[in-house]
Design a protein around this motif. Sequence first.
Motif, PDB file in Angstrom:
ATOM      1  N   ASN A  87       0.811  -1.209   0.000  1.00  0.00           N
ATOM      2  CA  ASN A  87       0.000   0.000   0.000  1.00  0.00           C
ATOM      3  C   ASN A  87       0.842   1.256   0.000  1.00  0.00           C
ATOM      4  OD1 ASN A  87      -2.465  -1.259  -0.065  1.00  0.00           O
ATOM      5  ND2 ASN A  87      -2.607  -1.414   2.146  1.00  0.00           N
ATOM      6  N   ILE A  88       1.854   1.215   0.777  1.00  0.00           N
ATOM      7  CA  ILE A  88       2.717   2.384   0.833  1.00  0.00           C
ATOM      8  C   ILE A  88       3.470   2.565  -0.477  1.00  0.00           C
ATOM      9  CG2 ILE A  88       4.719   3.406   1.936  1.00  0.00           C
ATOM     10  CD1 ILE A  88       3.801   2.187   4.547  1.00  0.00           C
ATOM     11  N   LEU A  89       4.019   1.481  -0.974  1.00  0.00           N
ATOM     12  CA  LEU A  89       4.771   1.578  -2.215  1.00  0.00           C
ATOM     13  C   LEU A  89       3.878   2.058  -3.353  1.00  0.00           C
ATOM     14  CD1 LEU A  89       7.095  -1.551  -2.143  1.00  0.00           C
ATOM     15  CD2 LEU A  89       7.610   0.819  -1.576  1.00  0.00           C
ATOM     16  N   GLU A  90       2.667   1.646  -3.296  1.00  0.00           N
ATOM     17  CA  GLU A  90       1.756   2.065  -4.353  1.00  0.00           C
ATOM     18  C   GLU A  90       1.518   3.572  -4.295  1.00  0.00           C
ATOM     19  OE1 GLU A  90      -2.258   0.665  -4.029  1.00  0.00           O
ATOM     20  OE2 GLU A  90      -2.542   0.742  -6.197  1.00  0.00           O
ATOM     21  N   SER A  91       1.411   4.055  -3.102  1.00  0.00           N
ATOM     22  CA  SER A  91       1.164   5.489  -2.964  1.00  0.00           C
ATOM     23  C   SER A  91       2.373   6.320  -3.381  1.00  0.00           C
ATOM     24  CB  SER A  91       0.778   5.816  -1.523  1.00  0.00           C
ATOM     25  OG  SER A  91       1.900   5.744  -0.677  1.00  0.00           O
ATOM     26  N   ILE A  92       3.471   5.668  -3.550  1.00  0.00           N
ATOM     27  CA  ILE A  92       4.699   6.339  -3.944  1.00  0.00           C
ATOM     28  C   ILE A  92       4.989   6.126  -5.420  1.00  0.00           C
ATOM     29  CG2 ILE A  92       7.184   6.401  -3.590  1.00  0.00           C
ATOM     30  CD1 ILE A  92       5.511   7.496  -1.399  1.00  0.00           C
ATOM     31  N   GLY A  93       4.180   5.330  -6.018  1.00  0.00           N
ATOM     32  CA  GLY A  93       4.387   5.099  -7.435  1.00  0.00           C
ATOM     33  C   GLY A  93       5.313   3.969  -7.816  1.00  0.00           C
ATOM     34  N   VAL A  94       5.661   3.196  -6.846  1.00  0.00           N
ATOM     35  CA  VAL A  94       6.565   2.088  -7.131  1.00  0.00           C
ATOM     36  C   VAL A  94       5.801   0.865  -7.628  1.00  0.00           C
ATOM     37  CG1 VAL A  94       8.224   0.494  -6.121  1.00  0.00           C
ATOM     38  CG2 VAL A  94       8.221   2.875  -5.440  1.00  0.00           C
ATOM     39  N   LEU A  95       4.572   0.813  -7.227  1.00  0.00           N
ATOM     40  CA  LEU A  95       3.744  -0.307  -7.638  1.00  0.00           C
ATOM     41  C   LEU A  95       2.393   0.198  -8.122  1.00  0.00           C
ATOM     42  CD1 LEU A  95       4.139  -2.807  -4.662  1.00  0.00           C
ATOM     43  CD2 LEU A  95       5.029  -3.121  -6.968  1.00  0.00           C
ATOM     44  N   ALA A  96       1.690  -0.627  -8.820  1.00  0.00           N
ATOM     45  CA  ALA A  96       0.356  -0.271  -9.264  1.00  0.00           C
ATOM     46  C   ALA A  96      -0.488  -1.523  -9.210  1.00  0.00           C
ATOM     47  CB  ALA A  96       0.408   0.263 -10.690  1.00  0.00           C
ATOM     48  N   ARG A  97      -1.645  -1.397  -8.700  1.00  0.00           N
ATOM     49  CA  ARG A  97      -2.476  -2.587  -8.579  1.00  0.00           C
ATOM     50  C   ARG A  97      -2.963  -3.037  -9.940  1.00  0.00           C
ATOM     51  NH1 ARG A  97      -5.453  -1.153  -5.032  1.00  0.00           N
ATOM     52  NH2 ARG A  97      -5.170  -2.469  -3.217  1.00  0.00           N
ATOM     53  N   LYS A  98      -2.812  -4.261 -10.182  1.00  0.00           N
ATOM     54  CA  LYS A  98      -3.226  -4.799 -11.478  1.00  0.00           C
ATOM     55  C   LYS A  98      -4.482  -5.635 -11.325  1.00  0.00           C
ATOM     56  CE  LYS A  98      -0.137  -7.016 -13.961  1.00  0.00           C
ATOM     57  NZ  LYS A  98      -0.210  -8.412 -14.135  1.00  0.00           N
ATOM     58  N   ALA A  99      -4.466  -6.471 -10.383  1.00  0.00           N
ATOM     59  CA  ALA A  99      -5.617  -7.334 -10.160  1.00  0.00           C
ATOM     60  C   ALA A  99      -5.521  -7.921  -8.768  1.00  0.00           C
ATOM     61  CB  ALA A  99      -5.616  -8.453 -11.176  1.00  0.00           C
ATOM     62  N   GLY A 138       9.259   5.280 -10.810  1.00  0.00           N
ATOM     63  CA  GLY A 138       7.910   5.822 -10.721  1.00  0.00           C
ATOM     64  C   GLY A 138       7.775   6.874  -9.640  1.00  0.00           C
ATOM     65  N   ILE A 139       8.753   6.945  -8.817  1.00  0.00           N
ATOM     66  CA  ILE A 139       8.685   7.886  -7.703  1.00  0.00           C
ATOM     67  C   ILE A 139       8.625   9.364  -8.096  1.00  0.00           C
ATOM     68  CG2 ILE A 139       9.881   8.726  -5.659  1.00  0.00           C
ATOM     69  CD1 ILE A 139      10.820   5.923  -5.147  1.00  0.00           C
ATOM     70  N   PRO A 140       9.496   9.800  -8.960  1.00  0.00           N
ATOM     71  CA  PRO A 140       9.491  11.219  -9.333  1.00  0.00           C
ATOM     72  C   PRO A 140       8.125  11.706  -9.780  1.00  0.00           C
ATOM     73  CG  PRO A 140      11.428  10.164 -10.166  1.00  0.00           C
ATOM     74  CD  PRO A 140      10.553   9.068  -9.644  1.00  0.00           C
ATOM     75  N   GLN A 141       7.523  10.951 -10.639  1.00  0.00           N
ATOM     76  CA  GLN A 141       6.224  11.363 -11.141  1.00  0.00           C
ATOM     77  C   GLN A 141       5.206  11.426 -10.013  1.00  0.00           C
ATOM     78  OE1 GLN A 141       5.382  12.301 -14.317  1.00  0.00           O
ATOM     79  NE2 GLN A 141       3.495  12.882 -13.257  1.00  0.00           N
ATOM     80  N   ALA A 142       5.223  10.424  -9.218  1.00  0.00           N
ATOM     81  CA  ALA A 142       4.280  10.373  -8.103  1.00  0.00           C
ATOM     82  C   ALA A 142       4.467  11.578  -7.188  1.00  0.00           C
ATOM     83  CB  ALA A 142       4.480   9.086  -7.324  1.00  0.00           C
ATOM     84  N   LEU A 143       5.706  11.889  -6.941  1.00  0.00           N
ATOM     85  CA  LEU A 143       5.988  13.016  -6.071  1.00  0.00           C
ATOM     86  C   LEU A 143       5.536  14.322  -6.700  1.00  0.00           C
ATOM     87  CD1 LEU A 143       7.162  11.526  -3.853  1.00  0.00           C
ATOM     88  CD2 LEU A 143       9.429  12.327  -4.434  1.00  0.00           C
ATOM     89  N   LYS A 144       5.739  14.396  -7.968  1.00  0.00           N
ATOM     90  CA  LYS A 144       5.335  15.620  -8.643  1.00  0.00           C
ATOM     91  C   LYS A 144       3.831  15.802  -8.525  1.00  0.00           C
ATOM     92  CE  LYS A 144       5.230  16.377 -13.073  1.00  0.00           C
ATOM     93  NZ  LYS A 144       5.585  16.253 -14.512  1.00  0.00           N
ATOM     94  N   ASP A 145       3.148  14.744  -8.780  1.00  0.00           N
ATOM     95  CA  ASP A 145       1.696  14.803  -8.679  1.00  0.00           C
ATOM     96  C   ASP A 145       1.257  15.189  -7.279  1.00  0.00           C
ATOM     97  OD1 ASP A 145       1.598  14.028 -11.278  1.00  0.00           O
ATOM     98  OD2 ASP A 145       1.196  11.924 -10.853  1.00  0.00           O
ATOM     99  N   GLY A 168      -2.088   4.137   2.631  1.00  0.00           N
ATOM    100  CA  GLY A 168      -1.633   4.814   1.440  1.00  0.00           C
ATOM    101  C   GLY A 168      -1.959   6.303   1.480  1.00  0.00           C
ATOM    102  N   GLN A 169      -3.185   6.608   1.859  1.00  0.00           N
ATOM    103  CA  GLN A 169      -3.590   8.008   1.930  1.00  0.00           C
ATOM    104  C   GLN A 169      -2.750   8.759   2.936  1.00  0.00           C
ATOM    105  OE1 GLN A 169      -5.281   7.989  -0.869  1.00  0.00           O
ATOM    106  NE2 GLN A 169      -6.667   9.488   0.006  1.00  0.00           N
ATOM    107  N   LEU A 170      -2.581   8.128   4.047  1.00  0.00           N
ATOM    108  CA  LEU A 170      -1.796   8.784   5.081  1.00  0.00           C
ATOM    109  C   LEU A 170      -0.389   9.055   4.582  1.00  0.00           C
ATOM    110  CD1 LEU A 170      -2.668   7.085   8.475  1.00  0.00           C
ATOM    111  CD2 LEU A 170      -3.009   9.437   7.782  1.00  0.00           C
TER     112      LEU A 170
END
Length: 409
Positions: free
Chosen positions: A58-70, A81-88, A152-154
């Motif tokens: 959950n945490i990694l996903e919120s950072i952009g390292v992972l994405a839920r697929k199924a 994926g981190i830079p983009q996530a951080l930018k957002d 993740g939100q936190l």
Amino acid sequence: MAESGTVHYGYSRKQKSLGLLCTNFLGMYDREGIVTVGLDETASQLGVERRRIYDIVNILESIGVLARKAKNQYSWIGFKGIPQALKDLKEEALKENSSNPSTDVATEVLDNEEEEKTFNLSDNPNASFSTSSVLSVKSKNVTDQRREKSLGQLTQKFIKLFLVSDVDTNSLDDASRILLGDINDPSHVRDHSAAKVRRLYDIANVLSSMNLLEKTHQSQNRKPAFRWLGFNGKPDNSKDVAVLAKPLSPNQFRSDRSSSGAVCATPLSPKNPIKRTFGTDITNNAEMKKNKVASLVDGNRKKMKTERDELTECNHTAHKQLGSKNYVFGPFEPAKVIKQEESKDEGMRYQDWENFAADFQPRYQNQALGDLFEHYVEAWKTWYNKATQECDDNKQQHQPRNSTGDQPP
DNA sequence: CCGTCCCGCCAAAAA
DNA sequence: TTTTTGGCGGGACGG
């Protein structure tokens, strides 16, 4: 079902920390060729219960390292994926606090965001049919209040806190205060905040294991605080040298070349001035005790020695030491204070885990390293048990084994 | 004693 | 329903 025991002798809480787990997690997936991450394999591989994987993921996903697929399946994005996530996150944060009455702690977050926009990764070879595309969920999910409190939100909120302000250090209580100031509910001022703080610890642990964050102490007091090590705005933190964990992979001990191992959270900029050394941090609190001797002569222990500095230096030496060695474990504790070790067997090669597991017990001088190993051993054990079990089932043999007795204390 | 934070119960979402 | 996700907080650990 029998299953039991597990109480090992040399148990240390740190061996089970989320931070370490995260490091191991990254260690096994941060490699080329990884595309998906299965929760089950991960759990068994790392030797932990499923529940813990959810925390990490959950945490990694919120950072952009992972994405839920199924279900049970995540896509591996990696550090890139981190830079983009951080930018957002930063944009979001900016947008948010602009529509906010000043002079007040960031309360509310009229949230209705939902990222998902980062959908441009080259994936989807032949999209059969990507079912539900989230389409703006404009509906004010009053029902999903649950999501509000997700780890993740936190995490995202926590990070926003740093991305938007000018300071890079926040005290634990301040952070918790902000994070707690949740949507709606201007009523209670009387919350049992303490409860949520635990989540903060979780988050901080994994973030620091990725070296995006660092645990510190507020200069003045001894109050615990967090310092952001990421690469937000400030282009001139040339002094920002952090150590990046270079986790080892389960089956790659002789780290042969592969300079690729040096993953750097820093990004996208082709010529990013920030240089980060990397070593194997493993346990965030890689604090090499200040030996009593430490103080000695120094007349001015003003500052000059931050944990970070020490760590960095440590890594430096470590690198030099093992310069051309085949093993690339991180910062070994300066083998000085080490009295005479058991000197059991230095020549031992960790190729066969079986023997390794059996022999394992000497405490390595390096806490972190030891922990890591123990983790693997643990994983191996569970795997072994499972295998044995299956064997039993199939064979239906009585099995008087003596070979695998769990060594008593 | 107190700051950390692991563990896992058990309830919401998903199959 | 069963299974997958994950809040949540008791209480163990370590200083």
